[in-house]
Design a protein around this motif. Structure first.
Motif, mmCIF file in Angstrom:
data_model
loop_
_atom_site.group_PDB
_atom_site.id
_atom_site.type_symbol
_atom_site.label_atom_id
_atom_site.label_comp_id
_atom_site.label_asym_id
_atom_site.label_seq_id
_atom_site.Cartn_x
_atom_site.Cartn_y
_atom_site.Cartn_z
ATOM 1 N N ASN A 21 -9.807 -3.750 1.952
ATOM 2 C CA ASN A 21 -10.649 -3.045 2.920
ATOM 3 C C ASN A 21 -9.902 -2.726 4.222
ATOM 4 O O ASN A 21 -10.511 -2.442 5.237
ATOM 5 C CB ASN A 21 -11.908 -3.862 3.229
ATOM 6 C CG ASN A 21 -11.584 -5.210 3.860
ATOM 7 O OD1 ASN A 21 -10.417 -5.512 4.144
ATOM 8 N ND2 ASN A 21 -12.610 -6.026 4.074
ATOM 9 N N GLU A 38 0.845 -1.187 0.000
ATOM 10 C CA GLU A 38 0.000 0.000 0.000
ATOM 11 C C GLU A 38 0.888 1.246 0.000
ATOM 12 O O GLU A 38 1.890 1.313 0.715
ATOM 13 C CB GLU A 38 -0.909 -0.006 1.223
ATOM 14 C CG GLU A 38 -1.976 1.075 1.202
ATOM 15 C CD GLU A 38 -2.998 0.895 2.319
ATOM 16 O OE1 GLU A 38 -4.079 1.501 2.240
ATOM 17 O OE2 GLU A 38 -2.692 0.146 3.282
ATOM 18 N N SER A 60 -3.825 6.022 1.507
ATOM 19 C CA SER A 60 -4.573 4.861 1.981
ATOM 20 C C SER A 60 -5.480 4.290 0.884
ATOM 21 O O SER A 60 -6.179 5.040 0.181
ATOM 22 C CB SER A 60 -5.428 5.250 3.194
ATOM 23 O OG SER A 60 -6.182 4.152 3.650
ATOM 24 N N GLY A 61 -5.436 2.977 0.746
ATOM 25 C CA GLY A 61 -6.290 2.306 -0.227
ATOM 26 C C GLY A 61 -5.691 2.198 -1.612
ATOM 27 O O GLY A 61 -6.267 1.558 -2.492
ATOM 28 N N LYS A 84 -8.009 -0.210 4.903
ATOM 29 C CA LYS A 84 -8.043 1.214 5.209
ATOM 30 C C LYS A 84 -6.772 1.702 5.917
ATOM 31 O O LYS A 84 -6.818 2.380 6.931
ATOM 32 C CB LYS A 84 -9.275 1.533 6.061
ATOM 33 C CG LYS A 84 -10.585 1.223 5.358
ATOM 34 C CD LYS A 84 -11.783 1.538 6.241
ATOM 35 C CE LYS A 84 -13.087 1.199 5.528
ATOM 36 N NZ LYS A 84 -14.280 1.496 6.380
ATOM 37 N N GLY A 85 -5.611 1.301 5.380
ATOM 38 C CA GLY A 85 -4.339 1.761 5.907
ATOM 39 C C GLY A 85 -3.754 0.882 6.987
ATOM 40 O O GLY A 85 -2.582 1.041 7.340
#
Length: 222
Positions: free
Chosen positions: A191, A165, A169-170, A193-194
């Motif tokens: 999913n 990542e 984020s995402g 989210k960081g």
């Protein structure tokens, strides 16, 4: 009049000049000229001419007269042969890394995939691949994803992919920083989210974002 020996040397010198012009190579020093005949107006000897040099060295041996041997392929080699040897050298380098892993091997396109069968965290998996001369397997198309999946199924273990990542984020990128032009996310993924910065492959070939400190199968690409 010139002596018989002078005529002979003159003819030889002319022959050497002709050969030297055709060869266009540096020569070894020729023989000194013949001294002039005694007398008031004695003739001087013919000036010495450069001799011929042996053929230049090649990949197997130096030149005939000890010319220094230069490493690498000479420019006179055919371009196709040069490219074939270069590709062979690159392939052998990849195979050395693969053999160092002592594991499963799969070939897809220009890539060679291999696993040592070990399950480690993301950082350890990446390090072992790089030490072998490769990197973590990163599918860029469906064919490569299926090839990685084949190894995943052999071990029946989830495997880390060479994807992480980014700071945003995402958004995920290849570990070399390149954007992903191909993805195979499982339904409703990613999913994390960081909170889940690495990516694993399931045994059905789909992807899931996951924490990087879990133990997953190591699969490298070369």
């Amino acid at each position: 009049m010139l002596s018989y020996s002078s005529y002979v040397l003159t003819a030889v010198a002319a022959l050497l000049v002709t050969c030297h012009a055709l060869c266009k190579c540096p020569g070894i020093p020729g023989l000194p000229g013949v001294p002039g005949l005694p007398g008031r107006d004695g003739l001087k000897g013919q000036p010495h001419l450069p001799g011929l040099m042996g053929p230049s060295g090649n990949l197997m041996s130096p030149g005939r007269y000890g010319l220094p041997w230069s490493q690498g392929l000479p420019g006179s080699l055919d371009t196709v042969l040069y490219n074939a040897l270069a590709n062979l050298q690159e392939r052998l380098s990849k195979l050395e890394g693969v053999l160092a892993l002592h594991g499963k091997i799969k070939e897809v396109g220009d890539k060679i995939l291999a696993s040592n069968g070990k399950e480690v965290d993301f950082a350890s998996a990446l390090r072992s691949c790089e030490e072998a001369g490769g990197t973590l397997a990163t599918p860029t198309n469906e064919e490569e994803n299926k090839a990685i999946l084949a190894i995943v199924k052999q071990y029946n273990r989830y495997a880390y992919l060479g994807i992480k990542e980014s700071e945003a984020s995402g958004q995920f990128k290849s570990i070399n920083g390149m954007p992903l032009n191909y993805t195979k996310w499982h339904q409703h993924e990613p999913n994390g989210k960081g909170a889940e910065n690495c990516v694993e492959m399931y045994t059905d070939g789909s992807w899931n974002d996951k924490k990087c400190n879990l133990y997953r199968l190591t699969i490298c690409e070369f």
